[in-house]
Enzyme design. Structure first.
Site, PDB file in Angstrom:
ATOM      1  N   GLU A  17      -2.486 -33.781   3.167  1.00 28.28           N
ATOM      2  CA  GLU A  17      -2.301 -35.009   2.315  1.00 28.28           C
ATOM      3  C   GLU A  17      -1.067 -34.666   1.253  1.00 28.28           C
ATOM      4  OE1 GLU A  17      -5.300 -37.880   1.713  1.00 28.28           O
ATOM      5  OE2 GLU A  17      -4.504 -37.238  -1.191  1.00 28.28           O
ATOM      6  N   GLN A 175     -14.058 -37.865  -0.911  1.00 25.43           N
ATOM      7  CA  GLN A 175     -13.078 -36.897  -1.012  1.00 25.43           C
ATOM      8  C   GLN A 175     -13.204 -35.399  -1.412  1.00 25.43           C
ATOM      9  OE1 GLN A 175     -10.994 -36.939  -3.578  1.00 25.43           O
ATOM     10  NE2 GLN A 175     -11.419 -38.909  -4.513  1.00 25.43           N
TER      11      GLN A 175
END
Length: 290
Positions: A17, A175
């Protein structure tokens, strides 16, 4: 390529990411980061979306660049601060660029106490449902192994997650977490709650002490004693903390792969050298597992 198709073909996916620049002057440096990560053979690279869509134009540009480079992009899209008209404009831009994958997120609540949401979307599940009417996208969602900070109860959080999956999510990405047992417990509970889509493990390499403070503002992740001792011992020495953080993330990933997780998603923080070292540490392991 759609990520759900990649998940069907791979025993294990590896992805990264990155985040777009807040200023256009830094755009080239982010593209250079994307290029370096592309050389590491990811299954896809996700590109974040600034609060309120502040970096949405660059999110689309970076995803388009990755697409032209032959790398599957995953465009983040948040909705809490946006109207449907704004979201639909972004979705149309993604569609025009041939981008097939969207990570549908509610987004953080602005810190402004006077903030009032437009009202078009309250939850990520609302965005997922809307996206299903806007084209043939593969839609992903986020999940919290230790429960969303606003949920109040893990069972309620799982019920909300099931609603989001039922709305049309094809996969989930967690997460950050620092204790793998938290993930394994979550995977068991998600399965029991009827959540059957692949869940990818989100790993955050902590490479400096200041980074940890910021992360704790965004996450309620449990910090195991081993991790806290590492930060306490090396947090004031940038080089030592970088090596220790890389080693800790590497150890986490080896354990996760050994125990059969479906995907490793590394929060690169636009630091390709960190990702290169982690992947280099376990290159043979990843080749065998994929």
């Amino acid at each position: 390529m759609k990520i759900d198709h990649i998940l069907d073909e791979r025993k294990l996916t590896v992805s990264y990411e990155i985040f777009p620049p807040k200023q256009d002057s830094a755009f080239d440096s982010v593209i250079a980061c994307a290029e370096e990560l592309a050389e590491l053979d990811p299954d896809f690279i996700s590109v974040t979306y600034g609060a309120g869509g502040g970096t949405s134009a660059n999110t689309v540009k970076i995803c388009s660049h990755l697409q032209s480079r032959g790398v599957t992009p995953l465009a983040h899209l948040t909705c809490l601060s946006s109207t449907k008209d704004h979201v639909h404009r972004i979705v149309d831009e993604l569609k025009d660029q041939g981008i097939e994958n969207i990570l549908a997120l509610r987004g953080d609540r602005p810190k402004d106490p006077d903030f009032v949401a437009p009202g078009d979307y309250r939850y990520a599940s609302d965005l997922v449902s809307d996206l299903k009417t806007r084209g043939e996208f593969c839609i992903g969602g986020a999940c919290y192994p230790e429960g969303h900070p606003e949920s109040g109860h893990k069972d309620r959080d799982l019920a909300n997650l099931k609603t989001k999956v039922d709305a049309g999510c094809s996969f989930l990405t967690t997460q950050m977490f620092f204790d793998n047992n938290m993930l394994y417990s979550f995977l068991y509970r998600a399965q029991a709650a009827g959540i059957r889509v692949p869940i990818l493990a989100g790993i955050m390499p902590v490479t400096n002490g200041n980074q940890l403070k910021r992360m704790m503002e965004l996450s309620n992740a449990y910090l195991p004693p081993k991790f806290l001792a590492l930060v306490d011992r090396f947090g004031d020495n940038n080089e030592a903390m970088k090596q220790a953080g890389i080693a800790y993330a590497t150890e986490q990933i080896i354990d996760l792969v050994t125990n059969g997780v479906r995907g490793i998603h590394i929060y690169a923080m636009n630091k390709p050298d960190v990702i290169r070292q982690i992947v280099g540490n376990i290159s043979a392991i990843l080749r065998e597992a994929r």
